[in-house]
Scaffold this motif. Structure first.
Motif, PDB file in Angstrom:
ATOM      1  N   LYS A  72       0.658  -0.965   0.138  1.00  0.00           N
ATOM      2  CA  LYS A  72       0.002   0.003  -0.036  1.00  0.00           C
ATOM      3  C   LYS A  72       0.874   1.151   0.054  1.00  0.00           C
ATOM      4  N   ARG A  73       2.004   1.170   0.631  1.00  0.00           N
ATOM      5  CA  ARG A  73       2.810   2.213   0.844  1.00  0.00           C
ATOM      6  C   ARG A  73       3.673   2.612  -0.442  1.00  0.00           C
ATOM      7  N   ILE A  74       4.086   1.448  -1.096  1.00  0.00           N
ATOM      8  CA  ILE A  74       4.534   1.678  -2.159  1.00  0.00           C
ATOM      9  C   ILE A  74       3.952   2.393  -3.472  1.00  0.00           C
ATOM     10  N   ALA A  75       2.524   2.104  -3.252  1.00  0.00           N
ATOM     11  CA  ALA A  75       1.580   2.762  -4.292  1.00  0.00           C
ATOM     12  C   ALA A  75       1.486   4.104  -4.154  1.00  0.00           C
ATOM     13  N   MET A  76       2.103   4.761  -3.023  1.00  0.00           N
ATOM     14  CA  MET A  76       1.942   6.192  -2.622  1.00  0.00           C
ATOM     15  C   MET A  76       3.035   6.994  -3.204  1.00  0.00           C
ATOM     16  N   ASN A  77       3.333   7.089  -4.388  1.00  0.00           N
ATOM     17  CA  ASN A  77       4.382   7.542  -5.132  1.00  0.00           C
ATOM     18  C   ASN A  77       4.191   8.852  -6.042  1.00  0.00           C
ATOM     19  N   ARG A  78       2.785   9.596  -5.629  1.00  0.00           N
ATOM     20  CA  ARG A  78       2.395  10.681  -6.688  1.00  0.00           C
ATOM     21  C   ARG A  78       1.523  11.654  -5.805  1.00  0.00           C
ATOM     22  N   LEU A  79       1.745  12.853  -5.835  1.00  0.00           N
ATOM     23  CA  LEU A  79       0.971  13.996  -5.356  1.00  0.00           C
ATOM     24  C   LEU A  79      -0.041  14.562  -6.501  1.00  0.00           C
ATOM     25  N   ALA A  80      -1.110  14.405  -6.427  1.00  0.00           N
ATOM     26  CA  ALA A  80      -1.899  15.181  -7.425  1.00  0.00           C
ATOM     27  C   ALA A  80      -3.341  15.612  -6.864  1.00  0.00           C
ATOM     28  N   ALA A  81      -3.989  14.765  -6.168  1.00  0.00           N
ATOM     29  CA  ALA A  81      -5.282  14.960  -5.539  1.00  0.00           C
ATOM     30  C   ALA A  81      -5.223  15.197  -3.754  1.00  0.00           C
ATOM     31  N   ASP A  82      -5.993  15.673  -3.376  1.00  0.00           N
ATOM     32  CA  ASP A  82      -5.854  15.849  -1.702  1.00  0.00           C
ATOM     33  C   ASP A  82      -6.033  14.280  -1.396  1.00  0.00           C
ATOM     34  N   GLY A  83      -5.335  13.848  -0.075  1.00  0.00           N
ATOM     35  CA  GLY A  83      -5.119  12.751   0.066  1.00  0.00           C
ATOM     36  C   GLY A  83      -3.989  11.918  -0.082  1.00  0.00           C
ATOM     37  N   ASP A  84      -3.569  12.210  -1.569  1.00  0.00           N
ATOM     38  CA  ASP A  84      -2.300  11.610  -1.900  1.00  0.00           C
ATOM     39  C   ASP A  84      -1.073  11.683  -1.030  1.00  0.00           C
ATOM     40  N   GLY A  85      -0.202  10.765  -1.157  1.00  0.00           N
ATOM     41  CA  GLY A  85       1.003  10.719  -0.441  1.00  0.00           C
ATOM     42  C   GLY A  85       1.985   9.914  -0.882  1.00  0.00           C
ATOM     43  N   ILE A  86       3.383  10.230  -0.256  1.00  0.00           N
ATOM     44  CA  ILE A  86       4.432   9.687  -0.850  1.00  0.00           C
ATOM     45  C   ILE A  86       5.503   9.224   0.529  1.00  0.00           C
ATOM     46  N   VAL A  87       5.885   8.119   0.306  1.00  0.00           N
ATOM     47  CA  VAL A  87       6.650   7.707   1.546  1.00  0.00           C
ATOM     48  C   VAL A  87       8.098   7.366   0.870  1.00  0.00           C
ATOM     49  N   TYR A  88       9.021   7.934   1.500  1.00  0.00           N
ATOM     50  CA  TYR A  88      10.451   7.795   1.102  1.00  0.00           C
ATOM     51  C   TYR A  88      11.038   6.665   2.171  1.00  0.00           C
ATOM     52  N   ALA A  89      12.085   5.975   1.548  1.00  0.00           N
ATOM     53  CA  ALA A  89      13.123   5.292   2.599  1.00  0.00           C
ATOM     54  C   ALA A  89      14.356   6.230   2.577  1.00  0.00           C
ATOM     55  N   VAL A  90      14.662   6.326   3.715  1.00  0.00           N
ATOM     56  CA  VAL A  90      16.014   7.171   4.057  1.00  0.00           C
ATOM     57  C   VAL A  90      17.379   6.323   3.867  1.00  0.00           C
ATOM     58  N   GLU A  91      18.224   6.590   3.106  1.00  0.00           N
ATOM     59  CA  GLU A  91      19.197   5.535   3.258  1.00  0.00           C
ATOM     60  C   GLU A  91      20.526   6.434   3.420  1.00  0.00           C
ATOM     61  N   LEU A  92      21.618   5.594   3.941  1.00  0.00           N
ATOM     62  CA  LEU A  92      22.921   6.153   4.068  1.00  0.00           C
ATOM     63  C   LEU A  92      23.628   5.445   3.110  1.00  0.00           C
ATOM     64  N   PRO A  93      24.072   6.306   1.957  1.00  0.00           N
ATOM     65  CA  PRO A  93      24.877   5.545   0.723  1.00  0.00           C
ATOM     66  C   PRO A  93      26.085   5.221   1.227  1.00  0.00           C
ATOM     67  N   ASP A  94      26.450   4.285   0.220  1.00  0.00           N
ATOM     68  CA  ASP A  94      27.987   3.976   0.369  1.00  0.00           C
ATOM     69  C   ASP A  94      28.934   4.903   0.042  1.00  0.00           C
ATOM     70  N   ALA A  95      30.228   4.593  -0.039  1.00  0.00           N
ATOM     71  CA  ALA A  95      31.107   5.372  -0.275  1.00  0.00           C
ATOM     72  C   ALA A  95      31.069   6.122  -1.581  1.00  0.00           C
ATOM     73  N   GLU A  96      30.488   5.172  -2.377  1.00  0.00           N
ATOM     74  CA  GLU A  96      30.540   5.855  -4.006  1.00  0.00           C
ATOM     75  C   GLU A  96      29.111   6.431  -4.195  1.00  0.00           C
ATOM     76  N   GLY A  97      28.304   6.643  -3.119  1.00  0.00           N
ATOM     77  CA  GLY A  97      27.068   7.315  -3.268  1.00  0.00           C
ATOM     78  C   GLY A  97      25.843   6.418  -3.698  1.00  0.00           C
ATOM     79  N   ALA A  98      26.147   5.102  -3.701  1.00  0.00           N
ATOM     80  CA  ALA A  98      25.112   4.280  -4.259  1.00  0.00           C
ATOM     81  C   ALA A  98      24.366   3.934  -3.139  1.00  0.00           C
ATOM     82  N   HIS A  99      22.968   3.224  -3.370  1.00  0.00           N
ATOM     83  CA  HIS A  99      22.180   2.725  -2.385  1.00  0.00           C
ATOM     84  C   HIS A  99      23.005   2.093  -1.239  1.00  0.00           C
ATOM     85  N   GLY A 100      22.493   2.401   0.016  1.00  0.00           N
ATOM     86  CA  GLY A 100      23.026   1.780   1.252  1.00  0.00           C
ATOM     87  C   GLY A 100      21.969   1.352   2.227  1.00  0.00           C
TER      88      GLY A 100
END
Length: 207
Positions: A72-100
């Motif tokens: 359900k939270r993955i599907a929350m990826n766009r803001l257009a109408a009242d009630g829409d939402g986005i959930v972000y994962a907060v990552e500590l990237p690795d030394a090269e700046g890639a996903h961590g």
């Protein structure tokens, strides 16, 4: 001047950056990205911790329930109408700046597009508290609201006993506007809700 013209002239401005599709956001140390199916273990791991789950507005799930909650939270990826939402994962990237490693989640909801009003929320692994990561991530979310989406007001609602989140609100420039007594049931007991908010003018003045 007609009444109709007067009303039009005094109407509040609407959010200008809509529709908005979620994309990766960077800070000096962090990567904020939309949730994906690989986040099940990462999210379940720290959200089920006692100190984290205490103030969550949802119950801590078993594995199967977590999978459905995540979908359900993955599907929350766009803001257009009242009630829409986005959930972000907060990552500590690795030394090269890639996903961590995922250290938390931040969320943004469009509450009323006509008034450019948004709500934000957050949850972070207690092991990273005190390092400024939550401040960095939520500040980036405010930048998205005010610089990209044309926001006028951003607010957060939290259990009034959640002193850590209340301190964070103050650090990022939010002011407490209300204390709603006995307004919510958290984990089976009545609790007060604290409402914090920041306006665009406050945000600009604090930069």
């Amino acid at each position: 001047m007609s009444d109709e013209a007067t009303i039009t002239a005094t109407e509040p401005h609407a959010a200008t950056g809509l529709p908005y599709a979620a994309e990766e956001l960077r800070t000096e140390r962090l990567l904020l990205r939309p949730l994906n199916s690989g986040d099940l273990q990462n999210g379940h791991e720290f959200e089920r911790l006692k100190d984290v789950a205490r103030y969550l507005l949802w119950e801590v799930h078993d594995h199967d329930e977590s999978a459905e909650h995540l979908r359900k939270r993955i599907a929350m990826n766009r803001l257009a109408a009242d009630g829409d939402g986005i959930v972000y994962a907060v990552e500590l990237p690795d030394a090269e700046g890639a996903h961590g490693r995922v250290i938390g989640h931040v969320s943004l909801f469009l509450k009323k597009a006509q008034w450019a009003k948004f709500e934000m929320g957050w949850v972070f692994h207690p092991a990273v508290h005190g390092r400024g990561y939550a401040t960095e991530a939520t500040t980036r979310l405010l930048e998205l609201c005010f610089d990209t989406l044309g926001g006028h007001r951003v607010f957060a609602q939290l259990d009034a006993r959640n002193e850590t989140s209340a301190r964070l609100c103050g650090i990022i420039g939010m002011k407490q506007e209300a204390l709603l007594r006995g307004s919510e049931i958290y984990k089976g007991e009545w609790s007060d809700t604290a409402v914090f908010a920041i306006l665009e003018d406050d945000f600009r003045a604090g930069r």
